[in-house]
Each structure stands twice: as C-alpha cells, then as structure tokens.
Motif scaffolding. Structure first.
Motif, mmCIF file in Angstrom:
data_model
loop_
_atom_site.group_PDB
_atom_site.id
_atom_site.type_symbol
_atom_site.label_atom_id
_atom_site.label_comp_id
_atom_site.label_asym_id
_atom_site.label_seq_id
_atom_site.Cartn_x
_atom_site.Cartn_y
_atom_site.Cartn_z
ATOM 1 N N ILE A 55 43.435 64.555 -35.637
ATOM 2 C CA ILE A 55 43.264 65.593 -34.618
ATOM 3 C C ILE A 55 41.899 66.223 -34.819
ATOM 4 O O ILE A 55 41.560 66.654 -35.920
ATOM 5 C CB ILE A 55 44.358 66.683 -34.735
ATOM 6 C CG1 ILE A 55 45.740 66.068 -34.536
ATOM 7 C CG2 ILE A 55 44.112 67.809 -33.726
ATOM 8 C CD1 ILE A 55 46.882 67.003 -34.861
ATOM 9 N N ARG A 56 41.112 66.279 -33.791
ATOM 10 C CA ARG A 56 39.792 66.897 -33.870
ATOM 11 C C ARG A 56 39.901 68.404 -33.621
ATOM 12 O O ARG A 56 40.682 68.838 -32.780
ATOM 13 C CB ARG A 56 38.854 66.287 -32.853
ATOM 14 C CG ARG A 56 38.631 64.811 -33.067
ATOM 15 C CD ARG A 56 37.215 64.410 -32.763
ATOM 16 N NE ARG A 56 37.042 62.981 -32.928
ATOM 17 C CZ ARG A 56 36.701 62.392 -34.059
ATOM 18 N NH1 ARG A 56 36.499 63.109 -35.126
ATOM 19 N NH2 ARG A 56 36.559 61.087 -34.134
ATOM 20 N N SER B 82 41.003 70.823 -30.274
ATOM 21 C CA SER B 82 42.078 70.181 -29.517
ATOM 22 C C SER B 82 43.110 71.196 -29.060
ATOM 23 O O SER B 82 43.157 72.327 -29.547
ATOM 24 C CB SER B 82 42.774 69.123 -30.382
ATOM 25 O OG SER B 82 41.897 68.076 -30.705
ATOM 26 N N ARG C 51 38.122 74.920 -26.232
ATOM 27 C CA ARG C 51 37.446 73.773 -26.858
ATOM 28 C C ARG C 51 35.949 74.018 -26.999
ATOM 29 O O ARG C 51 35.351 73.709 -28.021
ATOM 30 C CB ARG C 51 37.709 72.501 -26.046
ATOM 31 C CG ARG C 51 37.136 71.250 -26.698
ATOM 32 C CD ARG C 51 37.374 70.033 -25.836
ATOM 33 N NE ARG C 51 36.849 70.165 -24.497
ATOM 34 C CZ ARG C 51 35.571 69.988 -24.165
ATOM 35 N NH1 ARG C 51 34.685 69.696 -25.076
ATOM 36 N NH2 ARG C 51 35.183 70.125 -22.920
ATOM 37 N N THR D 171 40.914 75.808 -31.719
ATOM 38 C CA THR D 171 41.995 74.845 -31.580
ATOM 39 C C THR D 171 43.264 75.592 -31.227
ATOM 40 O O THR D 171 43.563 76.641 -31.827
ATOM 41 C CB THR D 171 42.205 74.079 -32.913
ATOM 42 O OG1 THR D 171 40.995 73.378 -33.230
ATOM 43 C CG2 THR D 171 43.355 73.099 -32.823
#
Length: 135
Positions: free
Chosen positions: A22-23, A26, A124, A129
């Motif tokens: 997961i970046r 997100s 974002r 997040t």
C-alpha cells in the motif's frame, strides 16, 4: 530536506511498500476484522506517518495499546465534528510529513460531513492516507 534525507525517505517508502503493498496517500477500505488490520498496517509502516488521527465511536482495548505504543503521535476523537480541514491539519507540517486518518465505523457520517468529503477528494495530494473501517 537535503539529498541524503530525501534518499533515506525514498528507501523507507520503498520498504513500506514491500511490507504492506500500500502506498502512502492511498484510500483504504477495510471490512470485517478491521482494528487488528489497522494495527498490523501501522506496525508494518514504521517511520511513515508523523501523525495518526483516529475517529471512532466506541473505545477499544486495541486503541489503548496503540496510544501506549505511539503516545503523542496518535490522536483519538469520538466525533467527526472535531475533524479539522486539510489546511488546519497540515498548517504546522512540513511538505514531506505524512498523516494517517482513520475512520472507524463512521461511513454514514462521512457523507454528511463536508470536511470529510473534502479529505476524500484532496488527501492524496496532501500526503494523507485514509483508512476507513466498517463492519
């Protein structure tokens, strides 16, 4: 931020992605065993988030553990009325600081809250997040 610090941050970000897939930035929706999943995600993302905001309706022993482990890095709120605008949330933050905002069982309130809706639209781009949990 100097070049060495940027390089170190990039290495941390890449390691975080390897750990979680997961970046940062997100929008995460978790259905079911969500508090354990949240704790696992935070544990697998060390040094990524400088601040964590958790909006919840009910207290949890897992949140007590999180508060004990992270101290001032985490804030707990029981109402979306306490949700600051993105501008207010980031007013004292450096551009490279990342935040995690957690909505625990607040999905019906989010759609009626213009600040929360703005967070979904612009988070974002502001290094925030979102982690939404529902049953």
């Amino acid at each position: 931020m100097n070049d060495d610090e940027k390089q170190k941050l990039e290495e941390i970000m890449e390691k975080n992605f390897e750990n979680t897939q997961i970046r940062p930035g997100s929008r995460i929706l978790c259905v079911g065993n969500n508090k354990h999943t949240l704790l696992h995600y935070i544990h697998k993302s060390p040094y990524i988030f400088s601040k964590i905001f958790i909006y919840h309706k009910t207290d949890s022993m897992l949140y007590d553990i999180l508060k004990e482990q992270l101290g001032d890095q985490v804030e707990f709120h029981t109402s979306l009325a306490e949700l600051p605008t993105i501008t207010d949330m980031r007013k004292d933050a450096h551009d490279d600081e990342r935040y995690l905002v957690v909505f625990d069982d607040c999905m019906t309130e989010i759609e009626r809250n213009p600040i929360a809706m703005d967070l979904f639209l612009r988070s974002r781009m502001k290094n925030i997040t979102l982690f939404c949990m529902t049953k």
